[in-house]
Enzyme design. Sequence first.
Site, PDB file in Angstrom:
ATOM      1  N   GLU A  48       6.898  -9.324   4.307  1.00 15.10           N
ATOM      2  CA  GLU A  48       6.288  -9.697   5.582  1.00 15.10           C
ATOM      3  C   GLU A  48       7.275  -9.722   6.750  1.00 15.10           C
ATOM      4  OE1 GLU A  48       3.058  -9.967   5.256  1.00 15.10           O
ATOM      5  OE2 GLU A  48       3.175  -9.975   3.088  1.00 15.10           O
ATOM      6  N   THR A  53       6.388  -1.641   9.321  1.00 16.91           N
ATOM      7  CA  THR A  53       5.937  -1.317  10.681  1.00 16.91           C
ATOM      8  C   THR A  53       7.036  -0.560  11.418  1.00 16.91           C
ATOM      9  OG1 THR A  53       4.614  -3.343  10.672  1.00 16.91           O
ATOM     10  CG2 THR A  53       4.927  -2.257  12.793  1.00 16.91           C
ATOM     11  N   ARG A 190      -1.894  -3.489   7.147  1.00 18.54           N
ATOM     12  CA  ARG A 190      -0.955  -4.166   6.246  1.00 18.54           C
ATOM     13  C   ARG A 190      -1.192  -3.753   4.802  1.00 18.54           C
ATOM     14  NH1 ARG A 190       2.824  -4.903   4.228  1.00 18.54           N
ATOM     15  NH2 ARG A 190       3.798  -6.772   3.407  1.00 18.54           N
ATOM     16  N   ASP A 218      12.975   2.827   2.944  1.00 20.96           N
ATOM     17  CA  ASP A 218      12.273   1.537   2.993  1.00 20.96           C
ATOM     18  C   ASP A 218      11.859   1.164   1.576  1.00 20.96           C
ATOM     19  OD1 ASP A 218      10.826  -0.723   3.762  1.00 20.96           O
ATOM     20  OD2 ASP A 218       9.029   0.419   4.267  1.00 20.96           O
ATOM     21  N   GLN A 222       9.122  -7.891  -1.442  1.00 19.57           N
ATOM     22  CA  GLN A 222       8.780  -8.996  -2.334  1.00 19.57           C
ATOM     23  C   GLN A 222       9.800  -9.099  -3.471  1.00 19.57           C
ATOM     24  OE1 GLN A 222       6.145  -7.440  -0.812  1.00 19.57           O
ATOM     25  NE2 GLN A 222       5.450  -9.296   0.194  1.00 19.57           N
TER      26      GLN A 222
END
Length: 383
Positions: A48, A53, A190, A218, A222
């Site tokens: 998060e 993005t 998302r 990327d 988590q």
Amino acid sequence: MGLLCSKHQHSTKPDAENAQATEIERRIERETIAEKHIQKLLLLGAGESGKSTIFKQIKLLFQMGFDDAELNSYTPVIHANVYQTIKLLIDGSKELAQNETDSSKYSLSPDNKEIGDKLSEIGGRLDYPQLTKELSEEIEKIWNDPAIQETHARSSELQLPDCANYFMEHLDRLSDVNYIPTKEDVLYARVRTTGVVEIQFSPVGENKKSGEVYRLFDVGGQRNERRKWIHLFEGVTAVIFCAAISDYDQMLYEDENKNRMVETKELFEWVLKQRCFERTSIMLFLNKFDIFEKKVQKVPLSTCEWFKDYQPVSSGQQEIEHTYEFVKKKFEELYYQCTAPDRVDRVFKIYRTTALDQKLVKKTFKLLDETLRRRNLVEAGLL
């Protein structure tokens, strides 16, 4: 004649094969030389944090963006985000109604309870239906229920995604039968990153000789995804570490007893201590400033254990800047605490970012590019 022709055919075949082999060798050599000039960037951060993005912005800014097929592939993702959001709010309102003294404030109006149960059930499915006009009208009705708005005011307790407001405000458009996601929709969409994705780009544009070429990786943020990071650590030019500074009052998705900012602090510390990053540039993105500047006016920064020594000094914009500088200083102190004296020559830069702001992301990567190019010149003895 036949023999002569036969001899001629046999003599030209090896020549053709040799020419082909030579061309392959030349191509491999060119690709090897080209690879040496491609700089490897690693995008790291907790879940998060806004990494994905940033990754999507790079595709929009420095590549060809998303074609129609890619845009359409986001439709089920966006519809899923809508269903997941409304389910979180409905279930959250029920929990608050059970546990809070003023339970009526969090109870759906009688007219909406049946619709709420229906939408909660849909949001719990593995396969979501297409968002129709009828369903979007029901979702909008629940969204506007006072109990849901009261619940939404406590969104930091619910693991509510940042895209919640945006998609709820565009329900009518999202449910159109001819709906095609916009670039902005895709940026808000998302989906948790699993595995590794990569993109090659140049911040000054394609085919510009003066620009560096970067390959950005990327990986999922988590906890269960981090074991996949290690094999990417070799040969990295720079680590771009994303820290969502707006998450100071929220808990982890994976562990609701662990503050997200404390997790980010520990993760950043771990990255800094990796031996393979001894001379790797560290670019820290203090991300989600747009959410941070609104939140700090309502939720004390000292809510987070790491920031418990923070003392407000003013109000309004001046206080927002003061809180940001405090957070920035905390990360700077952590960096130098974790950096051995013989590593002080590695580049460390901090950037204030909002991953959804395309102009700001473009400016940030131009600055990052200039920093890395300058370092390359210094190492080559040209500066």
